[in-house]
Design an enzyme around this catalytic site. Structure first.
Site, PDB file in Angstrom:
ATOM      1  CB  SER A  64      -0.914   0.021   1.229  1.00 36.93           C
ATOM      2  OG  SER A  64      -1.771  -1.087   1.213  1.00 36.93           O
TER       3      SER A  64
HETATM    4  N1  SAM Z   1      -0.740  -4.609   4.115  1.00 38.95           N
HETATM    5  C1  SAM Z   1      -0.177  -4.976   2.870  1.00 38.95           C
HETATM    6  C2  SAM Z   1       1.202  -4.387   2.640  1.00 38.95           C
HETATM    7  O1  SAM Z   1       1.560  -3.450   3.358  1.00 38.95           O
HETATM    8  O2  SAM Z   1       1.920  -4.874   1.778  1.00 38.95           O
HETATM    9  C3  SAM Z   1      -1.130  -4.609   1.778  1.00 38.95           C
HETATM   10  C4  SAM Z   1      -1.185  -5.645   0.736  1.00 38.95           C
HETATM   11  S1  SAM Z   1      -2.376  -5.550  -0.553  1.00 38.95           S
HETATM   12  C5  SAM Z   1      -2.922  -3.912  -0.711  1.00 38.95           C
HETATM   13  C6  SAM Z   1      -3.769  -6.451   0.096  1.00 38.95           C
HETATM   14  C7  SAM Z   1      -3.479  -7.875   0.498  1.00 38.95           C
HETATM   15  O3  SAM Z   1      -4.708  -8.490   0.911  1.00 38.95           O
HETATM   16  C8  SAM Z   1      -2.923  -8.754  -0.618  1.00 38.95           C
HETATM   17  O4  SAM Z   1      -1.728  -9.331  -0.191  1.00 38.95           O
HETATM   18  C9  SAM Z   1      -4.011  -9.804  -0.831  1.00 38.95           C
HETATM   19  O5  SAM Z   1      -3.517 -11.056  -1.236  1.00 38.95           O
HETATM   20  C10 SAM Z   1      -4.664  -9.852   0.538  1.00 38.95           C
HETATM   21  N2  SAM Z   1      -6.034 -10.378   0.549  1.00 38.95           N
HETATM   22  C11 SAM Z   1      -7.007 -10.178  -0.364  1.00 38.95           C
HETATM   23  N3  SAM Z   1      -8.135 -10.803   0.015  1.00 38.95           N
HETATM   24  C12 SAM Z   1      -7.867 -11.422   1.196  1.00 38.95           C
HETATM   25  C13 SAM Z   1      -8.640 -12.224   2.088  1.00 38.95           C
HETATM   26  N4  SAM Z   1      -9.918 -12.541   1.850  1.00 38.95           N
HETATM   27  N5  SAM Z   1      -8.035 -12.661   3.223  1.00 38.95           N
HETATM   28  C14 SAM Z   1      -6.743 -12.358   3.499  1.00 38.95           C
HETATM   29  N6  SAM Z   1      -5.962 -11.596   2.683  1.00 38.95           N
HETATM   30  C15 SAM Z   1      -6.523 -11.136   1.551  1.00 38.95           C
END
Ligand code: SAM
Length: 213
Positions: A64
């Site tokens: 993010s």
């Molecule tokens: N906090 C992270 C970072 O700083 O890198 C943000 C990563 S990205 C914006 C969102 C993440 O949510 C992705 O890695 C994605 O795979 C994960 N994600 C999406 N749907 C999900 C779910 N239902 N349960 C857990 N993780 C999920």
């Protein structure tokens, strides 16, 4: 890659930029100034890591934007020792910011490739979330509930009921809600059945995968 004085200089600039955009919590700014974001990215992004931008981390996911990380963290209003559930571990950068604020962090990731990569990275770096789970964040973590705060780092079409039910009274859920663009939304649990909702501006996130309330 190492953490060098030039990286620290860029982090100071990034923290100033994020402060100019409206972040006021000094501990959150200190976390941005301290956590080495370039180490959470592929080395090809080293020169860009301290731009206030999202970048790819593989598996069609992104780290993010620092402003967004700071904004969501500020909204959580973390006190040392708070139990925080993070949905979407991704690169682990947001997790590291929460750990810097001395939260007990429970984090869930749904992409196995990212989950494995970040778990190894945490071990190598000495970051110690209380629990790191490979699974579906829509369901939260009932066995470890209740939480002082829950942060969702992907865009949800609607608020997952399971997450609301896993908040302590007084706890807050910070979640971007919407499909194409999202509205950053906070739910504060006022009583067993009552939640206060506040909407705080428009953001763009990768989608929360799966839809199992
Ligand atoms: N906090 C992270 C970072 O700083 O890198 C943000 C990563 S990205 C914006 C969102 C993440 O949510 C992705 O890695 C994605 O795979 C994960 N994600 C999406 N749907 C999900 C779910 N239902 N349960 C857990 N993780 C999920």
């Amino acid at each position: 890659m190492q953490d060098l004085p030039r990286h620290r200089g860029k982090r100071n600039q990034l923290a100033n930029e994020v402060a100019q955009k409206g972040i006021t919590d000094s501990t959150v700014l200190e976390a941005i100034r301290t956590v080495p974001r370039h180490l959470f990215l592929d080395s090809s992004f080293e020169d860009h890591a301290y731009q206030d931008k999202a970048f790819p981390i593989g598996a069609e996911q992104t780290i993010s934007q620092p402003y967004t990380v700071a904004f969501q963290t500020e909204l959580l209003d973390i006190k040392p020792g708070d139990k925080i559930l993070e949905i979407g571990t991704g690169s682990g950068y947001q997790t590291a910011i929460l750990l810097y604020l001395k939260a007990k962090v429970y984090t869930i990731e749904r992409q196995s490739e990212l989950f494995k990569k970040t778990r190894l990275f945490f071990k190598k770096m000495g970051y110690r979330p209380k629990k790191m789970v490979f699974g579906d964040g829509y369901k939260g973590l009932p066995e470890d509930a209740q939480f002082d705060g829950i942060i969702v780092t992907a865009g949800a079409p609607e608020v997952p009921k399971a997450l609301l039910s896993q908040l302590k009274i007084g706890g807050r859920l910070v979640i971007p809600i919407g499909t194409n663009t999202q509205i950053m939304t906070i739910y504060v649990r006022a009583s067993e059945k009552e939640f206060k909702k506040q909407e705080l501006g428009s953001f763009r996130f990768v989608p929360l995968l799966g839809n199992k309330n």
